[in-house]
Design a protein around this motif. Structure first.
Motif, PDB file in Angstrom:
ATOM      1  N   ALA A  58       0.836  -1.198   0.000  1.00 15.47           N
ATOM      2  CA  ALA A  58       0.000   0.000   0.000  1.00 15.47           C
ATOM      3  C   ALA A  58       0.874   1.252   0.000  1.00 15.47           C
ATOM      4  O   ALA A  58       0.561   2.248  -0.641  1.00 15.47           O
ATOM      5  CB  ALA A  58      -0.934  -0.014   1.208  1.00 15.47           C
ATOM      6  N   GLN A  59       1.986   1.166   0.752  1.00 11.57           N
ATOM      7  CA  GLN A  59       2.894   2.316   0.755  1.00 11.57           C
ATOM      8  C   GLN A  59       3.420   2.586  -0.640  1.00 11.57           C
ATOM      9  O   GLN A  59       3.477   3.727  -1.098  1.00 11.57           O
ATOM     10  CB  GLN A  59       4.074   2.048   1.707  1.00 11.57           C
ATOM     11  CG  GLN A  59       3.724   2.162   3.165  1.00 11.57           C
ATOM     12  CD  GLN A  59       4.914   1.820   4.055  1.00 11.57           C
ATOM     13  OE1 GLN A  59       5.900   1.252   3.572  1.00 11.57           O
ATOM     14  NE2 GLN A  59       4.813   2.153   5.317  1.00 11.57           N
ATOM     15  N   ARG A  60       3.833   1.524  -1.288  1.00  9.35           N
ATOM     16  CA  ARG A  60       4.362   1.743  -2.634  1.00  9.35           C
ATOM     17  C   ARG A  60       3.286   2.276  -3.551  1.00  9.35           C
ATOM     18  O   ARG A  60       3.506   3.208  -4.315  1.00  9.35           O
ATOM     19  CB  ARG A  60       4.905   0.431  -3.203  1.00  9.35           C
ATOM     20  CG  ARG A  60       6.210  -0.014  -2.613  1.00  9.35           C
ATOM     21  CD  ARG A  60       6.918  -0.956  -3.573  1.00  9.35           C
ATOM     22  NE  ARG A  60       6.055  -2.081  -3.964  1.00  9.35           N
ATOM     23  CZ  ARG A  60       5.883  -3.171  -3.234  1.00  9.35           C
ATOM     24  NH1 ARG A  60       6.490  -3.302  -2.075  1.00  9.35           N
ATOM     25  NH2 ARG A  60       5.093  -4.152  -3.667  1.00  9.35           N
ATOM     26  N   ALA A  70       0.716   3.948  -2.709  1.00  9.37           N
ATOM     27  CA  ALA A  70       0.413   5.325  -2.318  1.00  9.37           C
ATOM     28  C   ALA A  70       1.484   6.260  -2.850  1.00  9.37           C
ATOM     29  O   ALA A  70       1.204   7.349  -3.332  1.00  9.37           O
ATOM     30  CB  ALA A  70       0.314   5.426  -0.801  1.00  9.37           C
ATOM     31  N   GLY A  71       2.714   5.784  -2.755  1.00 13.05           N
ATOM     32  CA  GLY A  71       3.793   6.633  -3.253  1.00 13.05           C
ATOM     33  C   GLY A  71       3.610   6.915  -4.732  1.00 13.05           C
ATOM     34  O   GLY A  71       3.779   8.028  -5.207  1.00 13.05           O
ATOM     35  N   PRO A  90      10.080   3.775  -2.208  1.00 15.78           N
ATOM     36  CA  PRO A  90       9.785   5.165  -1.873  1.00 15.78           C
ATOM     37  C   PRO A  90       9.682   5.308  -0.368  1.00 15.78           C
ATOM     38  O   PRO A  90       9.342   4.375   0.345  1.00 15.78           O
ATOM     39  CB  PRO A  90       8.453   5.427  -2.556  1.00 15.78           C
ATOM     40  CG  PRO A  90       7.824   4.070  -2.678  1.00 15.78           C
ATOM     41  CD  PRO A  90       8.937   3.109  -2.834  1.00 15.78           C
ATOM     42  N   ALA A  94       7.569   7.280   1.126  1.00 15.99           N
ATOM     43  CA  ALA A  94       6.294   7.923   1.443  1.00 15.99           C
ATOM     44  C   ALA A  94       5.597   7.214   2.576  1.00 15.99           C
ATOM     45  O   ALA A  94       5.756   6.012   2.772  1.00 15.99           O
ATOM     46  CB  ALA A  94       5.410   7.913   0.188  1.00 15.99           C
ATOM     47  N   GLU A  95       4.891   7.977   3.356  1.00 11.71           N
ATOM     48  CA  GLU A  95       4.129   7.432   4.465  1.00 11.71           C
ATOM     49  C   GLU A  95       2.902   6.706   3.916  1.00 11.71           C
ATOM     50  O   GLU A  95       2.446   6.987   2.818  1.00 11.71           O
ATOM     51  CB  GLU A  95       3.674   8.578   5.389  1.00 11.71           C
ATOM     52  CG  GLU A  95       4.831   9.279   6.073  1.00 11.71           C
ATOM     53  CD  GLU A  95       5.556   8.342   7.011  1.00 11.71           C
ATOM     54  OE1 GLU A  95       6.790   8.446   7.119  1.00 11.71           O
ATOM     55  OE2 GLU A  95       4.881   7.453   7.600  1.00 11.71           O
ATOM     56  N   PRO A  96       2.376   5.771   4.648  1.00 13.15           N
ATOM     57  CA  PRO A  96       1.170   5.083   4.178  1.00 13.15           C
ATOM     58  C   PRO A  96       0.012   6.067   4.101  1.00 13.15           C
ATOM     59  O   PRO A  96      -0.079   7.007   4.891  1.00 13.15           O
ATOM     60  CB  PRO A  96       0.916   4.006   5.239  1.00 13.15           C
ATOM     61  CG  PRO A  96       1.658   4.469   6.447  1.00 13.15           C
ATOM     62  CD  PRO A  96       2.842   5.249   5.940  1.00 13.15           C
ATOM     63  N   PRO A  97      -0.836   5.907   3.150  1.00 14.74           N
ATOM     64  CA  PRO A  97      -1.931   6.862   2.975  1.00 14.74           C
ATOM     65  C   PRO A  97      -2.931   6.740   4.119  1.00 14.74           C
ATOM     66  O   PRO A  97      -2.964   5.766   4.862  1.00 14.74           O
ATOM     67  CB  PRO A  97      -2.565   6.430   1.655  1.00 14.74           C
ATOM     68  CG  PRO A  97      -2.234   4.980   1.537  1.00 14.74           C
ATOM     69  CD  PRO A  97      -0.909   4.798   2.203  1.00 14.74           C
TER      70      PRO A  97
END
Lengths: 187, 239
Positions: A9-11, A13-14, B230, B232-235
C-alpha cells in the motif's frame, strides 16, 4: 493488515501521490543489461591480465637469473597461479565493497549494490564472485537470466541479492527508510 | 703779329704747364700713397664700424619688418621663380649636391621629427585609410597573394630555422600542453559516452530479440517498480 500489505500500500500510495511527473526529479534508474556488463567484464579482464602479465614477466626475469631447478619452477608457477586467483578475487570484491564498481564498471557507467541500495558487504561480494564463477561454468549460461529478469539479474545477482544500476558509485545511495525490497522478492 | 707767331708756343707757358703737370703727377702719386697709408691705418677701424653698423641694422625691429615685407612681396616670389627657372636647379643637381642634401636630411634628427608629425596628423590618417580602402590597393594585394610572392615567403619561412624554433616553443608551452590534455580527455569522454550509449541500445536489442525468440512480452528494461523503495508514508485510511 500484514506488513507485506502495508508495504504494498505504501508503494502504491507513493506512486499515486506522485502520479504527476516531477520535472525536477532525477531520471528513473535503469538496470544494466547483459551487453554492457560483458563490455565492462572485458575491460576488467584486460586490466587483470595486463597486471598479471607484467608481474609474471618481472618475476620470470628475476628468477631466470638464478637458473633454478625445474621442481622449483613448478612450485613458483603454482604459487603464481594461486596469486593470480587471489588477485582476481581481491580485485572484484575490493572494488565492489569500496567503490561499488570496478574499473570496467566505471568506464561503462554502472554500479553494483545491494537490493536495498547499500554497498555490497564483503561476504555478499565474495558470494557474488562465486556466483559469477558458477555462471561461467556452463559457458556463461548463468548470465542468461539477465535477459528475462525484471531487474536484469543473473544467477550471481540472485545469490548475492544484488542489483546492477546505471550511475556512478562515488556516492552510494543511503539506506532507504522504507522496507527492504529483498523481502518482497517473489523468487 | 703773324699767324705763325701766334702759333709759336710760349716756351715759358709750356714749361710752366709741364712743371704743373709734373707737380700734379707727383702730387697724385703722393696723394695715392698717402691714401694708401691712410687706408691701411683706417681699414680695421672702418671694418669694425661697418660690422657694428650691420649688427645694429640686423637687430633693429625695422630691419625684421623690412625683411618680412621683402619676403612677402611679389618681388621675392618672382626672384625665387626666376631662380628655379634659371641654372640654380642644375647647380643643385650637379656634382651630387642633391644627394648630399638628401643624406643630410635622412641622417639628421629632422627626418624623425617630420615623420612623427606627419604620421600623427589626422590628414595622414585619413590619407592612409583612404589608400587602404582604395580598389588599387585591393588589386595590388590580390595580385601579391595570387602571385609568387606568397609562395616565396612561405618557402623562405619553411627553410628558416627560426620558424621551427617558434613551433617548438609553442608546442612545448604549458598552455598548449594543457589544451591538448583537455582535448584528449574530451575525446576520451566522447568515446566513452558513445560506447555506453551503444551498449545500452545493444542491451535493449538483445533482450527484445531474446523475448521475441521465446515469445515473451517485450520489456525495455525499465523497472516496473522503483529501484529503491519510496519513503512515502502510508496513505490515510490504510489500516
Amino acid at each position: 493488515m500484514t506488513d507485506a500489505t502495508i508495504r504494498a500500500a505504501q508503494r502504491a500510495a507513493g506512486v499515486a501521490v506522485t502520479g504527476v511527473a516531477d520535472p525536477l526529479a532525477p531520471p528513473p534508474l535503469r538496470y544494466v543489461g547483459l551487453v554492457t556488463r560483458v563490455v565492462a567484464m572485458v575491460i576488467d579482464a584486460a586490466i587483470l591480465n595486463i597486471v598479471a602479465v607484467i608481474t609474471g614477466v618481472s618475476v620470470s626475469l628475476v628468477l631466470g637469473i638464478f637458473n633454478l631447478p625445474e621442481q622449483t619452477t613448478k612450485v613458483v608457477a603454482a604459487i603464481g597461479g594461486t596469486v593470480f586467483a587471489l588477485w582476481v578475487v581481491v580485485y572484484f570484491v575490493g572494488f565492489w565493497c569500496i567503490n561499488a564498481q570496478t574499473l570496467g564498471d566505471r568506464v561503462m557507467g554502472f554500479r553494483v549494490q545491494q537490493s536495498d541500495g547499500r554497498r555490497l558487504k564483503p561476504r555478499r561480494a565474495v558470494v557474488r564472485f562465486g556466483g559469477m564463477v558458477l555462471c561461467m561454468i556452463p559457458l556463461g549460461a548463468g548470465f542468461l537470466p539477465i535477459l528475462f529478469d525484471d531487474r536484469r539479474r543473473g544467477l550471481h545477482d540472485r545469490l548475492a541479492r544484488s542489483v546492477v544500476l546505471e550511475g556512478s558509485g562515488d556516492r552510494p545511495h543511503e539506506p532507504p527508510h522504507g522496507p527492504d525490497l529483498t523481502v518482497l522478492e517473489h523468487e | 703779329m703773324s699767324r705763325l707767331g701766334l702759333l709759336r708756343p710760349d716756351r715759358a707757358a709750356l714749361s710752366v704747364a709741364g712743371t704743373a703737370a709734373g707737380i700734379v703727377r707727383i702730387t697724385a702719386t703722393e696723394c695715392r700713397e698717402v691714401a694708401l697709408i691712410i687706408a691701411d691705418d683706417l681699414r680695421p677701424h672702418v671694418g669694425r664700424a661697418v660690422l657694428g653698423a650691420v649688427d645694429f641694422l640686423l637687430a633693429a625691429a625695422t630691419t625684421q619688418e623690412a625683411l618680412r615685407r621683402i619676403v612677402a612681396s611679389d618681388i621675392a616670389r618672382e626672384a625665387v621663380a626666376e631662380a628655379v627657372r634659371g641654372p640654380v636647379v642644375e647647380v643643385l643637381l650637379a656634382d651630387g649636391v642633391a644627394e648630399q642634401i638628401a643624406l643630410r636630411v635622412v641622417e639628421g634628427p629632422e627626418l624623425a621629427q617630420i615623420l612623427d608629425v606627419t604620421l600623427a596628423s589626422e590628414s595622414m590618417q585619413r590619407t592612409i585609410a583612404g589608400a587602404l580602402d582604395s580598389p588599387g590597393v585591393e588589386r595590388i594585394v590580390g595580385e601579391a597573394v595570387e602571385g609568387k610572392l606568397i609562395d616565396q615567403v612561405v618557402r623562405a619561412l619553411l627553410q628558416s630555422e627560426e620558424l621551427w624554433v617558434l613551433v617548438t616553443e609553442v608546442a612545448e608551452s604549458p598552455q598548449v600542453t594543457a589544451a591538448l590534455s583537455r582535448q584528449t580527455a574530451g575525446v576520451a569522454d566522447q568515446i566513452t559516452d558513445e560506447v555506453r550509449e551503444r551498449s545500452r541500445d545493444a542491451d535493449d536489442w538483445v533482450e527484445r530479440t531474446a523475448h521475441r525468440m521465446l515469445r515473451r512480452r517485450n520489456r525495455t528494461g525499465q523497472p516496473p517498480r522503483p529501484a529503491l523503495p519510496p519513503s512515502a508514508e502510508p496513505p490515510e485510511g490504510v489500516a
